[in-house]
Design an enzyme around this catalytic site. Structure first.
Site, mmCIF file in Angstrom:
data_model
loop_
_atom_site.group_PDB
_atom_site.id
_atom_site.type_symbol
_atom_site.label_atom_id
_atom_site.label_comp_id
_atom_site.label_asym_id
_atom_site.label_seq_id
_atom_site.Cartn_x
_atom_site.Cartn_y
_atom_site.Cartn_z
ATOM 1 C CD GLU A 3 0.322 4.572 2.734
ATOM 2 O OE1 GLU A 3 0.879 4.895 1.810
ATOM 3 O OE2 GLU A 3 -0.426 5.245 3.490
ATOM 4 C CB CYS A 34 5.710 2.578 -3.584
ATOM 5 S SG CYS A 34 6.106 2.852 -1.846
#
Length: 485
Positions: A207, A241
């Site tokens: 991720e 993110c």
């Protein structure tokens, strides 16, 4: 490290993590931990990121509780073997897919949302029946300490352990053999994790991040657009993110966007942003200086104020940004929002496609066809149209990247699948051996022809009924004959 991993593996091999009842008990214990020790958790995260406890709860804790509830509700169905469609040669057999745990999983957490980005994958790993070693980020040290303290008090101490430390400890962990590694963080470290995993052929979920673009069409409500972008960009001081990394828009919109974001920042955080309890700080001095370096040579439309002592960087917007400058070459991961003017949507699409695939794409427009076009003609981990961040909140969605923004996905059922092996199981009878002569040597053209008939779907729909009757007659004859063998 080797001894710890071996101990966890022995616990997994004992089989006690596999029963559904045990998994549910561990998930319930994890939920109880979050509820009973909420104050301790909130305090630790707030200390790491200068976050208000309200923001900690709304951005991290509530997501974890929702994920646990979702797992508890659906896990009994997910663990059940699923029958599959069969072909002619297996029509009398039992065929199903049985989800099985992978084994010992390593979860390497992130510092920007140190609780949810560590616990959410843990929930999936527990639900799938695995043993887990959790490595929280050392940058969010208070959260790392509270996880190391609380998790052993609520979860099985042999199956789920926390190992704290920095680069040295993580490097040693990566030398060990795992059955899956789940990493959340930047692309550079993601490559290191993948390289280490390759030595053992260990599958990974990465991720990562990237520069998530935000295209604003001229056909939209700029007041609403700028409120939503401001919320998503400056949440957690830009250390998200999937935050909008930069804006693409026609030059004529640029000044309006700047003004409206400026007014929204004032509405959200007040005249003195530095004193707002809702505005966080940069995690450490190294990241603070890195973000400041991105401002060099840029045209600051508003913001830009900093305080090194408290690692404060004000919400900042840059205009007329040259795509070749440093701020457009790396993920910002801070409260700086560049605006890059483009002529039209075609240029915006080309701009996005010329760069690495981002973790998220955001498109704002009243024109639904334009949004669909950008989805069809670009690639990203996920998309939210006319908003930002929100696709992360839907646990029926897989969350993950593509290309340099990551691989694999999780959340909800997708977490269960990530940490499970979908094992195909075919159970045949030792009877009816005569029907198997078709596949045994010696081979012949007639056997090939029969194989085509049984296995290849070459039927004309208009003749399907007649062929089906003929086929059933042949099968019946074969089966009757087989009973005499």
């Amino acid at each position: 490290m080797e001894l710890e991993v071996r101990r966890v593996r022995q616990a997994f091999l004992s089989g006690r993590s596999r029963p559904l009842r045990f998994r549910l008990q561990q998930l319930e214990a994890l939920r109880r931990m979050v509820q009973e020790r909420e104050k301790d958790i909130l305090t630790a995260i707030a200390a790491d990121l200068c976050k208000s406890e309200f923001n900690v709860y709304s951005q991290e804790v509530i997501t974890v509780l929702g994920e646990i509830d979702f797992m508890l509700e659906n896990l009994p169905e997910w663990v059940t073997a699923k029958p599959v469609k069969k072909n002619v040669l297996t029509m009398l057999d039992e065929a199903y897919i049985q989800p099985q745990p992978l084994g010992v999983v390593l979860i390497i957490g992130a510092w920007n949302y140190p609780f949810v980005l560590t616990i959410q994958p843990l929930i999936g790993a527990i639900a799938a029946g695995n043993a887990v070693i959790i490595k929280p980020s050392e940058l969010s040290e208070n959260t790392a300490k509270i996880l190391a303290k609380l998790l052993p008090q609520y979860l099985d101490q042999d199956l789920y352990i926390v190992i704290n430390g920095g680069v040295e400890e993580t490097t040693e962990l990566l030398k060990q053999r795992f059955d899956h590694i789940f990493y959340t963080g930047n692309t550079a470290v993601g490559k290191i994790v993948m390289e280490a995993a390759a030595k053992h052929l260990t599958p990974v979920t990465l991720e990562l991040g990237g520069k998530s673009p935000c295209y604003i069409d001229k056909d939209c409500d700029l007041d609403i657009v700028c409120r939503r972008i401001t919320w998503g960009k400056y949440m957690n001081c830009g250390q998200t993110c999937i935050a909008p990394d930069y804006i693409l828009c026609e030059a004529s919109l640029q000044n309006q966007i700047v003004w409206k974001i400026k007014e929204t920042v004032k509405e959200f955080y007040g005249e003195n942003i530095k004193e707002s309890p809702d505005y966080e700080r940069i995690i450490n001095l190294r990241h603070f200086k890195r973000i400041l370096s991105l401002l060099e040579g840029q045209k600051i439309a508003f913001g830009g104020e900093t305080d090194e002592a408290t690692r404060y960087i004000a919400p900042t917007v840059l205009t007329d940004v040259d795509p070749k400058t440093k701020v457009m070459q790396e993920e910002i991961f801070g409260p700086i929002l560049p605006i890059v003017p483009v002529k039209n949507v075609d240029e915006a699409i080309n701009f996005i496609n010329e760069r690495e695939k981002p973790l998220a794409l955001y498109v704002f427009s009243h024109n639904h066809k334009l949004i669909k076009r950008m989805i069809d003609e670009t690639s990203s981990g996920g998309v939210t149209g006319n908003d930002v961040i929100m696709h992360f909140t839907l646990n029926s969605f897989p969350f993950g990247g593509v290309g340099s923004s990551g691989m694999g996905a999780y959340h909800g059922k997708h977490s269960f699948d990530t940490f499970s092996h979908q094992r195909p199981c075919l159970l045949k009878s030792l009877k009816r051996e005569g029907a198997n002569k078709l596949r045994y040597p010696p081979n012949s053209q007639s056997k090939v022809d029969w194989g085509k008939f049984f296995l290849l779907k070459r039927f004309n729909k208009e003749k399907l009924g007649l062929l089906l009757l003929t086929f059933l007659g042949i099968v019946a004859a074969v089966l009757v004959k087989a009973e005499y063998y």
